[in-house]
Design a protein around this motif. Structure first.
Motif, PDB file in Angstrom:
ATOM      1  N   SER A 104      35.078   0.483 -31.102  1.00 26.71           N
ATOM      2  CA  SER A 104      34.350   0.125 -29.886  1.00 26.71           C
ATOM      3  C   SER A 104      34.962   0.868 -28.704  1.00 26.71           C
ATOM      4  CB  SER A 104      34.411  -1.386 -29.620  1.00 26.71           C
ATOM      5  OG  SER A 104      33.906  -2.125 -30.712  1.00 26.71           O
ATOM      6  N   MET A 105      34.107   1.173 -27.712  1.00 32.11           N
ATOM      7  CA  MET A 105      34.572   1.852 -26.504  1.00 32.11           C
ATOM      8  C   MET A 105      33.834   1.284 -25.296  1.00 32.11           C
ATOM      9  SD  MET A 105      34.738   5.866 -27.779  1.00 32.11           S
ATOM     10  CE  MET A 105      35.492   6.462 -26.247  1.00 32.11           C
ATOM     11  N   ALA A 106      34.408   1.499 -24.125  1.00 33.41           N
ATOM     12  CA  ALA A 106      33.681   1.206 -22.901  1.00 33.41           C
ATOM     13  C   ALA A 106      32.535   2.210 -22.753  1.00 33.41           C
ATOM     14  CB  ALA A 106      34.619   1.293 -21.696  1.00 33.41           C
ATOM     15  N   HIS A 107      31.579   1.877 -21.896  1.00 35.08           N
ATOM     16  CA  HIS A 107      30.540   2.845 -21.571  1.00 35.08           C
ATOM     17  C   HIS A 107      30.952   3.610 -20.316  1.00 35.08           C
ATOM     18  CE1 HIS A 107      29.401  -0.518 -18.924  1.00 35.08           C
ATOM     19  NE2 HIS A 107      28.762   0.364 -18.185  1.00 35.08           N
ATOM     20  N   GLU A 108      30.435   4.818 -20.179  1.00 36.21           N
ATOM     21  CA  GLU A 108      30.732   5.629 -19.003  1.00 36.21           C
ATOM     22  C   GLU A 108      29.980   5.031 -17.820  1.00 36.21           C
ATOM     23  OE1 GLU A 108      29.906   8.048 -16.671  1.00 36.21           O
ATOM     24  OE2 GLU A 108      31.995   8.654 -16.490  1.00 36.21           O
ATOM     25  N   PHE A 109      30.698   4.696 -16.779  1.00 34.75           N
ATOM     26  CA  PHE A 109      30.131   3.855 -15.725  1.00 34.75           C
ATOM     27  C   PHE A 109      28.992   4.540 -14.961  1.00 34.75           C
ATOM     28  CE2 PHE A 109      34.582   2.389 -16.217  1.00 34.75           C
ATOM     29  CZ  PHE A 109      34.295   1.122 -16.692  1.00 34.75           C
ATOM     30  N   TYR A 110      29.088   5.845 -14.743  1.00 34.52           N
ATOM     31  CA  TYR A 110      28.035   6.547 -14.017  1.00 34.52           C
ATOM     32  C   TYR A 110      26.933   7.056 -14.936  1.00 34.52           C
ATOM     33  CZ  TYR A 110      31.167   6.464  -9.991  1.00 34.52           C
ATOM     34  OH  TYR A 110      31.981   6.059  -8.958  1.00 34.52           O
ATOM     35  N   SER A 117      36.698   6.266 -22.523  1.00 35.27           N
ATOM     36  CA  SER A 117      37.911   5.905 -23.254  1.00 35.27           C
ATOM     37  C   SER A 117      38.866   5.033 -22.450  1.00 35.27           C
ATOM     38  CB  SER A 117      38.640   7.166 -23.722  1.00 35.27           C
ATOM     39  OG  SER A 117      39.078   7.938 -22.607  1.00 35.27           O
ATOM     40  N   THR A 118      38.411   4.482 -21.311  1.00 35.46           N
ATOM     41  CA  THR A 118      39.296   3.624 -20.529  1.00 35.46           C
ATOM     42  C   THR A 118      39.693   2.366 -21.284  1.00 35.46           C
ATOM     43  OG1 THR A 118      39.599   2.708 -18.308  1.00 35.46           O
ATOM     44  CG2 THR A 118      37.490   2.265 -19.362  1.00 35.46           C
ATOM     45  N   ALA A 119      38.835   1.933 -22.206  1.00 34.95           N
ATOM     46  CA  ALA A 119      39.142   0.794 -23.088  1.00 34.95           C
ATOM     47  C   ALA A 119      38.528   1.089 -24.440  1.00 34.95           C
ATOM     48  CB  ALA A 119      38.592  -0.505 -22.523  1.00 34.95           C
ATOM     49  N   MET A 120      39.295   0.876 -25.497  1.00 37.97           N
ATOM     50  CA  MET A 120      38.831   1.117 -26.862  1.00 37.97           C
ATOM     51  C   MET A 120      39.426   0.062 -27.787  1.00 37.97           C
ATOM     52  SD  MET A 120      39.220   5.306 -27.133  1.00 37.97           S
ATOM     53  CE  MET A 120      40.942   5.368 -26.603  1.00 37.97           C
ATOM     54  N   ALA A 121      38.752  -0.192 -28.886  1.00 40.76           N
ATOM     55  CA  ALA A 121      39.278  -1.119 -29.882  1.00 40.76           C
ATOM     56  C   ALA A 121      38.859  -0.623 -31.263  1.00 40.76           C
ATOM     57  CB  ALA A 121      38.767  -2.537 -29.643  1.00 40.76           C
ATOM     58  N   TRP A 122      39.728  -0.796 -32.234  1.00 36.32           N
ATOM     59  CA  TRP A 122      39.407  -0.337 -33.582  1.00 36.32           C
ATOM     60  C   TRP A 122      40.257  -1.081 -34.586  1.00 36.32           C
ATOM     61  CZ3 TRP A 122      42.259   2.539 -30.091  1.00 36.32           C
ATOM     62  CH2 TRP A 122      43.571   2.828 -30.444  1.00 36.32           C
ATOM     63  N   PRO A 149      27.627  20.053 -20.464  1.00 37.83           N
ATOM     64  CA  PRO A 149      26.307  19.637 -19.989  1.00 37.83           C
ATOM     65  C   PRO A 149      26.192  18.119 -19.934  1.00 37.83           C
ATOM     66  CG  PRO A 149      26.097  21.454 -21.536  1.00 37.83           C
ATOM     67  CD  PRO A 149      27.540  21.057 -21.537  1.00 37.83           C
ATOM     68  N   GLY A 150      25.590  17.628 -18.864  1.00 38.60           N
ATOM     69  CA  GLY A 150      25.455  16.186 -18.689  1.00 38.60           C
ATOM     70  C   GLY A 150      26.663  15.537 -18.051  1.00 38.60           C
ATOM     71  N   GLY A 151      27.640  16.342 -17.617  1.00 40.24           N
ATOM     72  CA  GLY A 151      28.827  15.786 -16.977  1.00 40.24           C
ATOM     73  C   GLY A 151      29.874  15.257 -17.920  1.00 40.24           C
ATOM     74  N   ARG A 152      29.713  15.466 -19.220  1.00 46.24           N
ATOM     75  CA  ARG A 152      30.695  14.998 -20.197  1.00 46.24           C
ATOM     76  C   ARG A 152      31.980  15.802 -20.050  1.00 46.24           C
ATOM     77  NH1 ARG A 152      29.389  16.490 -24.934  1.00 46.24           N
ATOM     78  NH2 ARG A 152      30.295  14.779 -26.128  1.00 46.24           N
ATOM     79  N   ILE A 153      33.121  15.119 -20.228  1.00 49.58           N
ATOM     80  CA  ILE A 153      34.392  15.802 -20.007  1.00 49.58           C
ATOM     81  C   ILE A 153      35.534  15.077 -20.723  1.00 49.58           C
ATOM     82  CG2 ILE A 153      34.967  14.535 -17.890  1.00 49.58           C
ATOM     83  CD1 ILE A 153      36.080  17.189 -16.758  1.00 49.58           C
ATOM     84  N   GLY A 154      36.536  15.837 -21.097  1.00 45.24           N
ATOM     85  CA  GLY A 154      37.814  15.285 -21.511  1.00 45.24           C
ATOM     86  C   GLY A 154      37.855  14.635 -22.870  1.00 45.24           C
ATOM     87  N   ASP A 155      38.902  13.817 -23.028  1.00 44.13           N
ATOM     88  CA  ASP A 155      39.152  13.177 -24.317  1.00 44.13           C
ATOM     89  C   ASP A 155      37.979  12.323 -24.757  1.00 44.13           C
ATOM     90  OD1 ASP A 155      40.276  11.475 -22.026  1.00 44.13           O
ATOM     91  OD2 ASP A 155      40.216  10.035 -23.668  1.00 44.13           O
ATOM     92  N   GLN A 156      37.324  11.630 -23.814  1.00 42.08           N
ATOM     93  CA  GLN A 156      36.259  10.728 -24.219  1.00 42.08           C
ATOM     94  C   GLN A 156      35.058  11.496 -24.768  1.00 42.08           C
ATOM     95  OE1 GLN A 156      36.075   8.606 -20.551  1.00 42.08           O
ATOM     96  NE2 GLN A 156      34.340   9.774 -19.764  1.00 42.08           N
ATOM     97  N   ALA A 157      34.777  12.680 -24.214  1.00 45.32           N
ATOM     98  CA  ALA A 157      33.694  13.495 -24.747  1.00 45.32           C
ATOM     99  C   ALA A 157      34.049  14.012 -26.139  1.00 45.32           C
ATOM    100  CB  ALA A 157      33.398  14.653 -23.812  1.00 45.32           C
ATOM    101  N   PHE A 158      35.314  14.401 -26.326  1.00 48.66           N
ATOM    102  CA  PHE A 158      35.736  14.873 -27.638  1.00 48.66           C
ATOM    103  C   PHE A 158      35.678  13.744 -28.659  1.00 48.66           C
ATOM    104  CE2 PHE A 158      39.173  15.624 -30.758  1.00 48.66           C
ATOM    105  CZ  PHE A 158      38.662  16.762 -31.351  1.00 48.66           C
ATOM    106  N   ILE A 159      36.158  12.564 -28.294  1.00 52.31           N
ATOM    107  CA  ILE A 159      36.104  11.420 -29.208  1.00 52.31           C
ATOM    108  C   ILE A 159      34.657  11.095 -29.564  1.00 52.31           C
ATOM    109  CG2 ILE A 159      36.567   8.938 -29.426  1.00 52.31           C
ATOM    110  CD1 ILE A 159      39.030   9.449 -27.563  1.00 52.31           C
ATOM    111  N   ALA A 181      34.704  -3.755 -16.277  1.00 56.22           N
ATOM    112  CA  ALA A 181      34.035  -3.441 -15.019  1.00 56.22           C
ATOM    113  C   ALA A 181      34.689  -2.247 -14.337  1.00 56.22           C
ATOM    114  CB  ALA A 181      34.060  -4.653 -14.093  1.00 56.22           C
ATOM    115  N   SER A 182      33.926  -1.603 -13.483  1.00 57.95           N
ATOM    116  CA  SER A 182      34.418  -0.510 -12.651  1.00 57.95           C
ATOM    117  C   SER A 182      34.616  -1.022 -11.233  1.00 57.95           C
ATOM    118  CB  SER A 182      33.410   0.642 -12.647  1.00 57.95           C
ATOM    119  OG  SER A 182      33.591   1.495 -11.529  1.00 57.95           O
ATOM    120  N   TYR A 183      35.797  -0.774 -10.678  1.00 59.61           N
ATOM    121  CA  TYR A 183      36.057  -1.226  -9.308  1.00 59.61           C
ATOM    122  C   TYR A 183      35.020  -0.674  -8.340  1.00 59.61           C
ATOM    123  CZ  TYR A 183      38.492  -2.132  -4.916  1.00 59.61           C
ATOM    124  OH  TYR A 183      38.801  -2.563  -3.639  1.00 59.61           O
ATOM    125  N   LYS A 184      34.621   0.585  -8.542  1.00 55.60           N
ATOM    126  CA  LYS A 184      33.684   1.217  -7.615  1.00 55.60           C
ATOM    127  C   LYS A 184      32.231   0.890  -7.954  1.00 55.60           C
ATOM    128  CE  LYS A 184      35.643   5.190  -8.361  1.00 55.60           C
ATOM    129  NZ  LYS A 184      36.036   6.619  -8.327  1.00 55.60           N
TER     130      LYS A 184
END
Length: 220
Positions: A104-110, A117-122, A149-159, A181-184
């Motif tokens: 399980s993973m968090a969803h990308e807030f935007y 990948s801010t929160a994950m469980a397995w 493309p689509g703004g994907r980036i970093g470890d979370q996009a690779f995962i 939750a996202s603070y912003k």
């Protein structure tokens, strides 16, 4: 028993005090027996804070150090919950900890259709994620450190790409849109959502930027 894990890579903004605050927040809000560990390249500092340290098996920079979570040397093949160091625990983690997560993973807030990948469980052996990155770390970092493309980036996009053939749950679908939750995005200036377990401080501000309001007390 579930393991709660974080990753501390030296050389940036974070130090062992961030892991200590996260550990304390987890202890306040998780009633089930649990083990808290920190994968780090500064194990002495982490252990001095009373936290079990797992030495990082690779010298991968920044967010890429997270890929060590699935290294065989880390041993995190049982029930595991991962939280970024810049998350603040604000509510009960019991439901998240009790769920039989496969992955399980968090969803990308935007971009809610993407994973975060801010929160994950397995549970189980996901060392193929580690092996996939270890096969070409320089090449993968070069491709994923710039927005795809689509703004994907970093470890979370690779995962996400590595898990494209797997069923990945999101905390949003399992526990509600604001469980992580996202603070912003969720406008948490006056307080966290009542149904939030954690609040993520991606980008700015970080918890230590806020000197008044609810954050200093929740993060203490």
């Amino acid at each position: 028993m579930i393991t709660v894990a974080c990753v501390l890579r030296s050389g940036g903004r974070y130090d062992a005090s961030w892991a200590e605050k996260l550990r304390n927040g987890v202890a306040r809000h998780l009633t089930a027996p649990h083990r808290f560990v920190c994968l780090t390249d500064t194990p002495r500092e982490v252990e001095a804070a009373g936290i079990e340290a797992i030495p990082l098996p690779e010298d991968w920079p920044g967010w890429w150090a997270k890929m060590c979570l699935w290294a065989p040397a880390a041993g995190l093949t049982g029930r595991t919950l991962y939280l970024d160091l810049d998350t603040v625990v604000v509510g009960s983690l019991d439901a998240i900890a009790a769920h039989p997560h496969r992955f399980s993973m968090a969803h990308e807030f935007y971009r809610p259709h993407l994973l975060c990948s801010t929160a994950m469980a397995w549970s189980g052996d996901w060392s193929r994620l580690y092996r996939a990155f270890a096969a070409d770390p320089a090449g993968i970092m070069a491709r994923y450190d710039g927005p795809l493309p689509g703004g994907r980036i970093g470890d979370q996009a690779f995962i996400e790409d590595c898990l494209s053939g797997d069923k990945v749950d999101t905390f949003r679908d399992l526990f509600g849109e604001r469980s992580v939750a996202s603070y912003k995005v969720h406008r948490c200036e006056a307080g966290p959502p009542a149904d939030a377990a954690v609040v993520a401080f991606h980008g700015k501000p970080k918890p230590d930027d806020l000197k008044t309001g609810w954050v200093p007390d929740a993060w203490a």
